[in-house]
Write a protein that holds these residues in place. Sequence first.
Motif, PDB file in Angstrom:
ATOM      1  N   LEU A  18       0.789  -1.234   0.000  1.00  0.00           N
ATOM      2  CA  LEU A  18       0.000   0.000   0.000  1.00  0.00           C
ATOM      3  C   LEU A  18       0.818   1.279   0.000  1.00  0.00           C
ATOM      4  N   SER A  19       2.131   1.191   0.195  1.00  0.00           N
ATOM      5  CA  SER A  19       2.965   2.386   0.308  1.00  0.00           C
ATOM      6  C   SER A  19       3.746   2.642  -0.973  1.00  0.00           C
ATOM      7  N   SER A  20       3.499   3.789  -1.576  1.00  0.00           N
ATOM      8  CA  SER A  20       4.249   4.138  -2.783  1.00  0.00           C
ATOM      9  C   SER A  20       5.704   4.463  -2.464  1.00  0.00           C
ATOM     10  N   LEU A  21       6.031   4.608  -1.190  1.00  0.00           N
ATOM     11  CA  LEU A  21       7.410   4.895  -0.794  1.00  0.00           C
ATOM     12  C   LEU A  21       8.293   3.653  -0.819  1.00  0.00           C
ATOM     13  N   CYS A  22       7.710   2.482  -0.533  1.00  0.00           N
ATOM     14  CA  CYS A  22       8.543   1.281  -0.472  1.00  0.00           C
ATOM     15  C   CYS A  22       7.990   0.114  -1.284  1.00  0.00           C
ATOM     16  N   ASP A  23       6.842   0.258  -1.906  1.00  0.00           N
ATOM     17  CA  ASP A  23       6.265  -0.817  -2.699  1.00  0.00           C
ATOM     18  C   ASP A  23       6.294  -0.448  -4.178  1.00  0.00           C
ATOM     19  N   ASP A  24       6.077  -1.446  -5.015  1.00  0.00           N
ATOM     20  CA  ASP A  24       6.166  -1.263  -6.465  1.00  0.00           C
ATOM     21  C   ASP A  24       4.838  -1.566  -7.138  1.00  0.00           C
ATOM     22  N   ILE A  25       4.658  -0.981  -8.309  1.00  0.00           N
ATOM     23  CA  ILE A  25       3.527  -1.327  -9.168  1.00  0.00           C
ATOM     24  C   ILE A  25       3.902  -2.604  -9.907  1.00  0.00           C
ATOM     25  N   THR A  26       3.033  -3.599  -9.850  1.00  0.00           N
ATOM     26  CA  THR A  26       3.288  -4.862 -10.544  1.00  0.00           C
ATOM     27  C   THR A  26       2.533  -4.948 -11.870  1.00  0.00           C
ATOM     28  N   VAL A  27       1.322  -4.371 -11.904  1.00  0.00           N
ATOM     29  CA  VAL A  27       0.490  -4.401 -13.110  1.00  0.00           C
ATOM     30  C   VAL A  27      -0.260  -3.084 -13.220  1.00  0.00           C
ATOM     31  N   VAL A  28      -0.281  -2.532 -14.421  1.00  0.00           N
ATOM     32  CA  VAL A  28      -1.194  -1.440 -14.736  1.00  0.00           C
ATOM     33  C   VAL A  28      -2.150  -1.990 -15.778  1.00  0.00           C
ATOM     34  N   GLY A  29      -3.427  -2.056 -15.410  1.00  0.00           N
ATOM     35  CA  GLY A  29      -4.454  -2.510 -16.338  1.00  0.00           C
ATOM     36  C   GLY A  29      -5.224  -1.325 -16.862  1.00  0.00           C
ATOM     37  N   ILE A  30      -5.417  -1.310 -18.171  1.00  0.00           N
ATOM     38  CA  ILE A  30      -6.151  -0.221 -18.823  1.00  0.00           C
ATOM     39  C   ILE A  30      -7.123  -0.855 -19.816  1.00  0.00           C
ATOM     40  N   TYR A  31      -8.394  -0.582 -19.625  1.00  0.00           N
ATOM     41  CA  TYR A  31      -9.429  -1.049 -20.538  1.00  0.00           C
ATOM     42  C   TYR A  31      -9.846   0.146 -21.369  1.00  0.00           C
ATOM     43  N   LEU A  32      -9.470   0.133 -22.636  1.00  0.00           N
ATOM     44  CA  LEU A  32      -9.743   1.245 -23.544  1.00  0.00           C
ATOM     45  C   LEU A  32     -11.046   0.972 -24.277  1.00  0.00           C
ATOM     46  N   VAL A  33     -11.955   1.948 -24.240  1.00  0.00           N
ATOM     47  CA  VAL A  33     -13.280   1.761 -24.828  1.00  0.00           C
ATOM     48  C   VAL A  33     -13.662   3.007 -25.619  1.00  0.00           C
ATOM     49  N   ASN A  34     -14.138   2.784 -26.836  1.00  0.00           N
ATOM     50  CA  ASN A  34     -14.785   3.854 -27.593  1.00  0.00           C
ATOM     51  C   ASN A  34     -15.870   3.215 -28.441  1.00  0.00           C
ATOM     52  N   GLY A  35     -16.550   4.025 -29.238  1.00  0.00           N
ATOM     53  CA  GLY A  35     -17.651   3.508 -30.045  1.00  0.00           C
ATOM     54  C   GLY A  35     -17.223   2.412 -31.003  1.00  0.00           C
ATOM     55  N   ALA A  36     -15.954   2.388 -31.383  1.00  0.00           N
ATOM     56  CA  ALA A  36     -15.474   1.423 -32.373  1.00  0.00           C
ATOM     57  C   ALA A  36     -14.999   0.113 -31.759  1.00  0.00           C
ATOM     58  N   GLY A  37     -14.712   0.107 -30.479  1.00  0.00           N
ATOM     59  CA  GLY A  37     -14.224  -1.146 -29.933  1.00  0.00           C
ATOM     60  C   GLY A  37     -13.646  -1.033 -28.544  1.00  0.00           C
ATOM     61  N   ARG A  38     -13.026  -2.155 -28.157  1.00  0.00           N
ATOM     62  CA  ARG A  38     -12.465  -2.262 -26.816  1.00  0.00           C
ATOM     63  C   ARG A  38     -11.100  -2.929 -26.913  1.00  0.00           C
ATOM     64  N   GLU A  39     -10.200  -2.506 -26.021  1.00  0.00           N
ATOM     65  CA  GLU A  39      -8.880  -3.118 -25.989  1.00  0.00           C
ATOM     66  C   GLU A  39      -8.385  -3.129 -24.544  1.00  0.00           C
ATOM     67  N   LEU A  40      -7.828  -4.261 -24.144  1.00  0.00           N
ATOM     68  CA  LEU A  40      -7.231  -4.388 -22.825  1.00  0.00           C
ATOM     69  C   LEU A  40      -5.727  -4.262 -22.972  1.00  0.00           C
ATOM     70  N   VAL A  41      -5.136  -3.359 -22.194  1.00  0.00           N
ATOM     71  CA  VAL A  41      -3.683  -3.209 -22.139  1.00  0.00           C
ATOM     72  C   VAL A  41      -3.271  -3.501 -20.705  1.00  0.00           C
ATOM     73  N   GLN A  42      -2.300  -4.389 -20.540  1.00  0.00           N
ATOM     74  CA  GLN A  42      -1.763  -4.670 -19.216  1.00  0.00           C
ATOM     75  C   GLN A  42      -0.245  -4.562 -19.272  1.00  0.00           C
ATOM     76  N   LEU A  43       0.278  -3.616 -18.523  1.00  0.00           N
ATOM     77  CA  LEU A  43       1.718  -3.463 -18.380  1.00  0.00           C
ATOM     78  C   LEU A  43       2.119  -4.249 -17.145  1.00  0.00           C
ATOM     79  N   VAL A  44       3.121  -5.113 -17.282  1.00  0.00           N
ATOM     80  CA  VAL A  44       3.485  -6.034 -16.212  1.00  0.00           C
ATOM     81  C   VAL A  44       4.968  -5.899 -15.888  1.00  0.00           C
ATOM     82  N   GLY A  45       5.264  -5.801 -14.582  1.00  0.00           N
ATOM     83  CA  GLY A  45       6.656  -5.815 -14.131  1.00  0.00           C
ATOM     84  C   GLY A  45       7.483  -4.705 -14.744  1.00  0.00           C
ATOM     85  N   ASN A  46       8.528  -5.084 -15.471  1.00  0.00           N
ATOM     86  CA  ASN A  46       9.435  -4.097 -16.079  1.00  0.00           C
ATOM     87  C   ASN A  46       8.783  -3.269 -17.179  1.00  0.00           C
ATOM     88  N   GLU A  47       7.622  -3.698 -17.674  1.00  0.00           N
ATOM     89  CA  GLU A  47       6.888  -2.921 -18.674  1.00  0.00           C
ATOM     90  C   GLU A  47       6.232  -1.684 -18.070  1.00  0.00           C
TER      91      GLU A  47
END
Length: 170
Positions: A18-47
């Motif tokens: 829970l602490s941004s001072l000593c912990d790391d982000i492991t995954v950033v999930g982004i669900y992109l949505v518009n009228g034309a479609g949907r896309e899931l982007v997941q950045l993992v670890g070193n990404e």
Amino acid sequence: MQVESVFDAYLDIETTGLSSLCDDITVVGIYLVNGAGRELVQLVGNEVTADNLLEALEDVNTIYTYNGSRFDLPFIYASLGTDLTESYYHHDLMYDCWEKNLHGGLKGVEQQLDIPRHLKGVDGLEAVMLWWRYQNYGDQDALATLLKYNEEDVVNLKALRERLFQPEGI
């Protein structure tokens, strides 16, 4: 037919704590949505870098989160030095839930609104444990479960937004 190029992004992060001072982000999930479609982007670890995050959000106008004002966006800023509120409109759905007397974490609100979740028994603490099983033992099943958990979080943010703002109300 003209294709919409501006996306809404439903964003959720997984971290080692829970602490941004000593912990790391492991995954950033982004669900992109518009009228034309949907896309899931997941950045993992070193990404998980500022450049990769900004690239994933390239055509985004609005970012939706649950408790993102207090957790996800400050954690991203502390970890990556990127203040997403400078370039994007941010809408934290948690406050809309509070206005409708829906309290608790995202999973609790989902239950109150009958928004289904297929992956049972996984919460934030389990997400941390899954990450460490992947990191320490190369457990690919643990990583797959973590990514599925994150995917359900971001996809359900869209379902939550739709429920909150449906014409007939909650």
